[in-house]
Design a protein around this motif. Structure first.
Motif, short mmCIF file in Angstrom:
data_model
loop_
_atom_site.label_atom_id
_atom_site.label_comp_id
_atom_site.label_asym_id
_atom_site.label_seq_id
_atom_site.Cartn_x
_atom_site.Cartn_y
_atom_site.Cartn_z
N ALA A 36 0.89 -1.17 0.00
CA ALA A 36 0.00 0.00 0.00
C ALA A 36 0.93 1.21 0.00
CB ALA A 36 -0.92 0.01 1.23
N ARG A 37 0.35 2.42 0.12
CA ARG A 37 1.20 3.62 0.08
C ARG A 37 1.71 4.03 1.47
NH1 ARG A 37 -3.32 7.13 -2.54
NH2 ARG A 37 -4.29 5.96 -0.85
N ASN A 38 0.90 3.79 2.50
CA ASN A 38 1.25 4.28 3.85
C ASN A 38 2.14 3.26 4.57
OD1 ASN A 38 1.24 4.90 6.62
ND2 ASN A 38 -0.69 6.03 6.40
N ALA A 155 -18.82 6.28 -10.97
CA ALA A 155 -17.37 6.09 -11.08
C ALA A 155 -16.96 4.77 -10.43
CB ALA A 155 -16.64 7.25 -10.41
N TYR A 156 -17.39 4.57 -9.19
CA TYR A 156 -16.98 3.39 -8.43
C TYR A 156 -17.51 2.12 -9.09
CZ TYR A 156 -16.28 0.41 -4.26
OH TYR A 156 -15.89 -0.58 -3.39
N SER A 157 -18.81 2.13 -9.45
CA SER A 157 -19.41 0.94 -10.07
C SER A 157 -18.72 0.60 -11.39
CB SER A 157 -20.90 1.17 -10.35
OG SER A 157 -21.65 0.70 -9.27
N VAL A 188 -21.55 -3.85 2.70
CA VAL A 188 -20.97 -2.76 3.49
C VAL A 188 -20.12 -3.36 4.62
CG1 VAL A 188 -21.48 -0.79 4.98
CG2 VAL A 188 -22.88 -1.22 2.94
N VAL A 189 -18.87 -2.95 4.66
CA VAL A 189 -17.94 -3.40 5.70
C VAL A 189 -17.45 -2.14 6.43
CG1 VAL A 189 -15.80 -4.67 6.18
CG2 VAL A 189 -17.22 -5.31 4.20
N ALA A 190 -17.41 -2.20 7.76
CA ALA A 190 -17.04 -1.01 8.53
C ALA A 190 -15.54 -0.75 8.43
CB ALA A 190 -17.45 -1.20 9.99
N THR A 191 -15.14 0.11 7.50
CA THR A 191 -13.72 0.52 7.34
C THR A 191 -13.70 2.03 7.12
OG1 THR A 191 -13.70 0.35 4.93
CG2 THR A 191 -13.24 -1.69 6.14
N GLN A 192 -12.52 2.55 6.82
CA GLN A 192 -12.37 4.01 6.61
C GLN A 192 -12.68 4.41 5.17
OE1 GLN A 192 -11.76 5.91 9.21
NE2 GLN A 192 -11.59 4.07 10.47
N1 LIG Z 1 -15.68 -1.33 3.08
C1 LIG Z 1 -16.67 -1.66 2.27
O1 LIG Z 1 -17.86 -1.47 2.61
C2 LIG Z 1 -16.39 -2.29 0.94
C3 LIG Z 1 -17.48 -2.82 0.22
C4 LIG Z 1 -17.25 -3.42 -1.00
C5 LIG Z 1 -15.97 -3.49 -1.51
N2 LIG Z 1 -14.94 -2.96 -0.82
C6 LIG Z 1 -13.61 -3.03 -1.43
O2 LIG Z 1 -12.72 -3.62 -0.51
C7 LIG Z 1 -11.39 -3.16 -0.77
C8 LIG Z 1 -10.78 -2.67 0.53
O3 LIG Z 1 -11.56 -1.59 1.00
P1 LIG Z 1 -11.61 -1.17 2.55
O4 LIG Z 1 -13.02 -0.98 2.90
O5 LIG Z 1 -10.75 -2.04 3.36
O6 LIG Z 1 -10.96 0.30 2.42
P2 LIG Z 1 -9.88 1.07 3.30
O7 LIG Z 1 -10.01 0.73 4.73
O8 LIG Z 1 -9.96 2.49 2.87
O9 LIG Z 1 -8.52 0.42 2.76
C9 LIG Z 1 -8.15 0.59 1.43
C10 LIG Z 1 -6.75 0.07 1.24
O10 LIG Z 1 -6.38 0.31 -0.13
C11 LIG Z 1 -5.15 1.01 -0.12
N3 LIG Z 1 -5.01 1.87 -1.29
C12 LIG Z 1 -5.80 2.91 -1.68
N4 LIG Z 1 -5.30 3.49 -2.77
C13 LIG Z 1 -4.16 2.83 -3.08
C14 LIG Z 1 -3.18 2.95 -4.10
N5 LIG Z 1 -3.26 3.91 -5.03
N6 LIG Z 1 -2.14 2.09 -4.09
C15 LIG Z 1 -2.04 1.12 -3.15
N7 LIG Z 1 -2.94 0.94 -2.18
C16 LIG Z 1 -3.98 1.79 -2.14
C17 LIG Z 1 -5.13 1.79 1.17
O11 LIG Z 1 -3.80 2.03 1.58
P3 LIG Z 1 -2.95 3.37 1.39
O12 LIG Z 1 -3.87 4.54 1.59
O13 LIG Z 1 -1.90 3.22 2.46
O14 LIG Z 1 -2.37 3.29 0.03
C18 LIG Z 1 -5.77 0.78 2.12
O15 LIG Z 1 -4.80 -0.13 2.59
C19 LIG Z 1 -11.53 -2.07 -1.85
O16 LIG Z 1 -11.21 -2.59 -3.11
C20 LIG Z 1 -12.99 -1.69 -1.77
O17 LIG Z 1 -13.47 -1.18 -3.00
C21 LIG Z 1 -15.11 -2.37 0.40
#
Ligand SMILES: NC(=O)c1ccc[n+]([C@@H]2O[C@H](COP(=O)([O-])OP(=O)(O)OC[C@H]3O[C@@H](n4cnc5c(N)ncnc54)[C@H](OP(=O)(O)O)[C@@H]3O)[C@@H](O)[C@H]2O)c1
Length: 194
Positions: A36-38, A155-157, A188-192
């Protein structure tokens, strides 16, 4: 034998949790590559995984850059000698009604596609020869928004439908090679992410 698993988007949310659970369940049997980036957050996740006995490599990666995707795979193979699974999880979300988006702002549609679709395509392309060698696994984290289009999510879809189509077609192409392709469609998953 130790299995090597690469997880993109492993610094937070679903990716970080997958890393922790894999380390918890498989301990020394798994070598994790966290991308990831961070880097600060990645190192925190890595430390948690190491306490379970797993080997961990942190590779700072922006998946919207093809060269960085290819470098991620090269560094993984250089360190662990094999790839058993690639989890294409890195992703960003976006919300706006299309008619409200100004022409000069349409670029973020393209950026979203580079991260969610192209990041997965580039990582998968670079990893494929290594996955064929181990008859390994490819995982794509799409979304329910990759199956159904809803207001505010053009966009996302679009990015997640594109992932769905790409990985579905790839699954059929790779059937004879022994490489499996799994697509996840979380709700929906509880993340940031929002
Ligand atoms: N949460 C939901 O409700 C949900 C539902 C359906 C699908 N999803 C999918 O699940 C996946 C994970 O989402 P999440 O909910 O866990 O989100 P999250 O907590 O925001 O985590 C996203 C991760 O992706 C990384 N990321 C973002 N941009 C990046 C880039 N340009 N290069 C490398 N890494 C990058 C972020 O790390 P850095 O910022 O450190 O790069 C972070 O580790 C995504 O594909 C999302 O579309 C999530």
């Amino acid at each position: 034998m130790t299995q090597t698993v690469i997880i993109t988007g492993a610094s937070d949310g679903i990716g970080a949790e997958m890393a922790r659970q894999l380390a918890q369940q498989q301990g020394a049997q798994v070598a994790l590559v966290l991308a990831a980036r961070n880097e600060t957050l990645l190192n925190q996740v890595a430390d948690e995984c190491r306490t379970q006995g797993s080997q961990v490599l942190v590779v700072r990666t922006d998946v919207s850059d093809e060269a960085q995707c290819r470098a991620l795979i090269e560094r993984s193979v250089a360190q662990f000698g094999r790839i058993d699974a690639l989890i294409n999880n890195a992703g960003v979300s976006a919300q706006a009604l299309f008619s409200d988006v100004k022409a000069q702002d349409l670029g973020w549609y393209e950026n979203l596609m580079r991260i969610n679709l192209w990041g997965s395509v580039w990582c998968t392309h670079a990893a494929l020869p290594h996955l064929k060698a181990t008859r390994g696994q490819i995982v794509a984290v799409s979304s329910l928004a990759g199956l159904v289009g809803v207001p505010g999510r053009t966009a996302y879809s679009a990015t997640k439908f594109a992932m769905t189509g790409f990985f579905e077609a790839l699954r059929t192409e790779l059937r004879a090679s022994g490489v499996s392709v799994t697509t996840a469609y979380p709700g929906v998953v509880a993340t940031q992410i929002r």
